[in-house]
Enzyme design. Sequence first.
Site, PDB file in Angstrom:
ATOM      1  N   ASP A   1      35.011  48.409  39.979  1.00 22.00           N
ATOM      2  CA  ASP A   1      35.716  47.125  40.053  1.00 22.00           C
ATOM      3  C   ASP A   1      34.908  46.070  39.301  1.00 22.00           C
ATOM      4  OD1 ASP A   1      37.851  45.595  42.235  1.00 22.00           O
ATOM      5  OD2 ASP A   1      36.368  44.411  41.129  1.00 22.00           O
TER       6      ASP A   1
ATOM      7  N   ASP B   1      33.960  42.815  41.271  1.00 18.01           N
ATOM      8  CA  ASP B   1      32.891  43.043  42.253  1.00 18.01           C
ATOM      9  C   ASP B   1      31.547  43.208  41.564  1.00 18.01           C
ATOM     10  OD1 ASP B   1      34.350  42.824  44.571  1.00 18.01           O
ATOM     11  OD2 ASP B   1      34.841  44.954  44.672  1.00 18.01           O
TER      12      ASP B   1
ATOM     13  N   THR C   1      51.513  47.977  45.920  1.00 19.72           N
ATOM     14  CA  THR C   1      52.414  48.217  44.771  1.00 19.72           C
ATOM     15  C   THR C   1      51.682  48.148  43.436  1.00 19.72           C
ATOM     16  OG1 THR C   1      52.885  45.866  44.594  1.00 19.72           O
ATOM     17  CG2 THR C   1      54.346  47.158  46.027  1.00 19.72           C
TER      18      THR C   1
HETATM   19  N1  URA Z   1      40.244  46.711  37.611  1.00 16.69           N
HETATM   20  C1  URA Z   1      38.934  47.003  37.699  1.00 16.69           C
HETATM   21  O1  URA Z   1      38.121  46.133  37.979  1.00 16.69           O
HETATM   22  N2  URA Z   1      38.525  48.268  37.441  1.00 16.69           N
HETATM   23  C2  URA Z   1      39.392  49.244  37.122  1.00 16.69           C
HETATM   24  O2  URA Z   1      38.967  50.384  36.892  1.00 16.69           O
HETATM   25  C3  URA Z   1      40.763  48.917  37.042  1.00 16.69           C
HETATM   26  C4  URA Z   1      41.164  47.652  37.289  1.00 16.69           C
END
Ligand code: URA
Length: 209
Positions: free
Chosen positions: A200, A203, A108
Amino acid sequence: MGEVHLIDHPLVAHKLTLMRRKDASTSSFRRLLGEISLLMAYEVLRDMPTHEIDVQTPLEHTTGPVIDGKKLVFVSILRAGTGILDGMLEVVPGARVGHIGLYRDPKTLVAVEYYFKMPTDLHERDVVVVDPMLATGHSAVAAVDRLKECRPRSIKFVCLLTCPEGIAAMQSAHPDVPIFTAAIDRCLDEHGYILPGLGDAGDRIFGTK
Ligand code: URA
């Protein structure tokens, strides 16, 4: 309409471009994020209250302005907020720190809270919420909803990157909260990632992928 402050100083823009590179190492990504955060802090904290104290220089007596770092609270949205928090604490080491744990439900994309710990007396303090990516805005809106229950003196939101969808979500839910960002990217993809973005952030900061 809430304010959006685009911090596009060439030093910030340069470092952000290096961070976007797919092949940037974890250590350089983390270092660049820390450096950008420190540079952004100058703009974000421009209107911080000061008070005069007495100072004895080697030559004479004078007064000068100082900030009260303890009145400032950096609120990090876990886990990626840590990357900005570290840089901001370098310039205001006396600031207090709060944490909000939110994860995005992968189906979601809605923010689910799992942790909330704030300093006491938030009504006497100015809050700066930090999260590198203002994407769908779900986490940012949920974090600010929750913070407002503690009635802080003021709230600002600082991110590294955002997009029109993230800004619209924040401005519709919290038009009183100014947004500070180093870039406004094109749009979101179908998974809620910012394009062109940098992937991300969590990460990349922690080397978990
Ligand atoms: N969170 C992230 O780490 N990267 C994105 O592009 C969007 C949300």
